[in-house]
Design a protein around this motif. Structure first.
Motif, mmCIF file in Angstrom:
data_model
loop_
_atom_site.group_PDB
_atom_site.id
_atom_site.type_symbol
_atom_site.label_atom_id
_atom_site.label_comp_id
_atom_site.label_asym_id
_atom_site.label_seq_id
_atom_site.Cartn_x
_atom_site.Cartn_y
_atom_site.Cartn_z
ATOM 1 N N ASP A 38 4.557 -17.554 0.028
ATOM 2 C CA ASP A 38 4.533 -16.122 -0.275
ATOM 3 C C ASP A 38 3.186 -15.501 0.088
ATOM 4 N N PHE A 39 2.089 -16.201 -0.226
ATOM 5 C CA PHE A 39 0.771 -15.660 0.091
ATOM 6 C C PHE A 39 0.488 -15.709 1.589
ATOM 7 N N HIS A 40 1.027 -16.691 2.278
ATOM 8 C CA HIS A 40 0.900 -16.716 3.739
ATOM 9 C C HIS A 40 1.538 -15.461 4.324
ATOM 10 N N ASP A 41 2.775 -15.186 3.907
ATOM 11 C CA ASP A 41 3.471 -14.004 4.410
ATOM 12 C C ASP A 41 2.741 -12.730 4.025
ATOM 13 N N TYR A 42 2.230 -12.677 2.793
ATOM 14 C CA TYR A 42 1.504 -11.509 2.287
ATOM 15 C C TYR A 42 0.256 -11.238 3.127
ATOM 16 N N ALA A 43 -0.455 -12.304 3.490
ATOM 17 C CA ALA A 43 -1.724 -12.145 4.202
ATOM 18 C C ALA A 43 -1.560 -11.922 5.703
ATOM 19 N N TYR A 44 -0.521 -12.507 6.311
ATOM 20 C CA TYR A 44 -0.471 -12.519 7.766
ATOM 21 C C TYR A 44 0.692 -11.771 8.415
ATOM 22 N N LEU A 45 1.775 -11.547 7.698
ATOM 23 C CA LEU A 45 2.930 -10.912 8.325
ATOM 24 C C LEU A 45 2.957 -9.428 7.995
ATOM 25 N N ARG A 46 2.962 -8.593 9.024
ATOM 26 C CA ARG A 46 2.948 -7.136 8.851
ATOM 27 C C ARG A 46 3.989 -6.486 9.748
ATOM 28 N N GLU A 47 4.559 -5.413 9.255
ATOM 29 C CA GLU A 47 5.432 -4.582 10.073
ATOM 30 C C GLU A 47 4.546 -3.685 10.942
ATOM 31 N N ASN A 48 5.037 -3.297 12.084
ATOM 32 C CA ASN A 48 4.317 -2.372 12.953
ATOM 33 C C ASN A 48 5.309 -1.294 13.391
ATOM 34 N N PRO A 49 5.698 -0.441 12.445
ATOM 35 C CA PRO A 49 6.778 0.499 12.738
ATOM 36 C C PRO A 49 6.334 1.685 13.593
ATOM 37 N N ALA A 50 7.281 2.195 14.334
ATOM 38 C CA ALA A 50 7.095 3.465 15.029
ATOM 39 C C ALA A 50 7.856 4.491 14.204
ATOM 40 N N GLY A 51 7.152 5.443 13.645
ATOM 41 C CA GLY A 51 7.784 6.443 12.783
ATOM 42 C C GLY A 51 7.128 6.460 11.416
ATOM 43 N N TRP A 52 7.898 6.810 10.397
ATOM 44 C CA TRP A 52 7.348 6.965 9.051
ATOM 45 C C TRP A 52 6.989 5.619 8.446
ATOM 46 N N HIS A 53 5.803 5.602 7.818
ATOM 47 C CA HIS A 53 5.255 4.354 7.280
ATOM 48 C C HIS A 53 4.341 4.686 6.111
ATOM 49 N N ARG A 54 4.380 3.866 5.064
ATOM 50 C CA ARG A 54 3.470 4.045 3.918
ATOM 51 C C ARG A 54 2.263 3.141 4.123
ATOM 52 N N GLU A 55 1.068 3.739 4.037
ATOM 53 C CA GLU A 55 -0.168 3.035 4.361
ATOM 54 C C GLU A 55 -1.183 3.159 3.226
ATOM 55 N N LEU A 56 -2.068 2.172 3.137
ATOM 56 C CA LEU A 56 -3.194 2.228 2.206
ATOM 57 C C LEU A 56 -4.415 2.790 2.925
ATOM 58 N N TRP A 57 -5.054 3.763 2.298
ATOM 59 C CA TRP A 57 -6.291 4.340 2.812
ATOM 60 C C TRP A 57 -7.312 4.331 1.677
ATOM 61 N N PHE A 58 -8.567 3.992 2.003
ATOM 62 C CA PHE A 58 -9.657 3.934 1.032
ATOM 63 C C PHE A 58 -10.630 5.067 1.323
ATOM 64 N N HIS A 59 -10.957 5.872 0.314
ATOM 65 C CA HIS A 59 -11.850 7.021 0.498
ATOM 66 C C HIS A 59 -13.306 6.552 0.401
ATOM 67 N N GLU A 60 -13.740 5.871 1.435
ATOM 68 C CA GLU A 60 -15.078 5.277 1.473
ATOM 69 C C GLU A 60 -16.179 6.331 1.469
ATOM 70 N N GLY A 61 -15.958 7.443 2.158
ATOM 71 C CA GLY A 61 -16.980 8.479 2.260
ATOM 72 C C GLY A 61 -16.862 9.531 1.178
ATOM 73 N N GLY A 62 -16.235 9.185 0.079
ATOM 74 C CA GLY A 62 -16.033 10.159 -1.000
ATOM 75 C C GLY A 62 -16.011 9.494 -2.351
ATOM 76 N N ASP A 63 -14.905 9.651 -3.067
ATOM 77 C CA ASP A 63 -14.840 9.162 -4.448
ATOM 78 C C ASP A 63 -14.411 7.702 -4.563
ATOM 79 N N ARG A 64 -14.247 7.007 -3.429
ATOM 80 C CA ARG A 64 -13.917 5.586 -3.376
ATOM 81 C C ARG A 64 -12.556 5.266 -3.997
ATOM 82 N N SER A 65 -11.658 6.205 -3.910
ATOM 83 C CA SER A 65 -10.312 5.991 -4.427
ATOM 84 C C SER A 65 -9.421 5.380 -3.352
ATOM 85 N N TRP A 66 -8.342 4.757 -3.802
ATOM 86 C CA TRP A 66 -7.325 4.202 -2.920
ATOM 87 C C TRP A 66 -6.142 5.148 -2.919
#
Length: 95
Positions: A38-66
């Protein structure tokens, strides 16, 4: 690209760091019988969709929120921005 931060309003994407697929919020159970696989899949297997996708972004240059940003990977249109902590709580991620 402008990201409409839920707390701070519209911010330029240069303030953020893209960190991958938002499914990373759902970590595998480290005590499960299939934890190594499970952790192997979690760490190494990713979807690469064309179209709508939910992504994680980190606000490094601001309030440091995810954030969880729903973005079209073809047009870069953003349809939704949520605090990652709220997404995790709604899925039962914070125990």
């Amino acid at each position: 690209m402008i990201i409409n931060h839920p707390l701070l309003g519209p911010r330029d994407s240069s303030e953020f760091v893209y960190l991958g697929d938002a499914s990373l919020i759902e970590r595998p159970d480290w005590e499960g019988e299939t934890a190594p696989a499970d952790f192997h899949d979690y760490a190494y297997l990713r979807e690469n969709p064309a179209g709508w996708h939910r992504e994680l972004w980190f606000h490094e240059g601001g309030d440091r929120s995810w954030l969880v940003v729903t973005r079209n990977t073809i047009t870069h249109e953003i349809s939704n921005v949520e605090m990652a902590r709220d997404v995790a709580r709604s899925k039962g991620g914070s125990k």
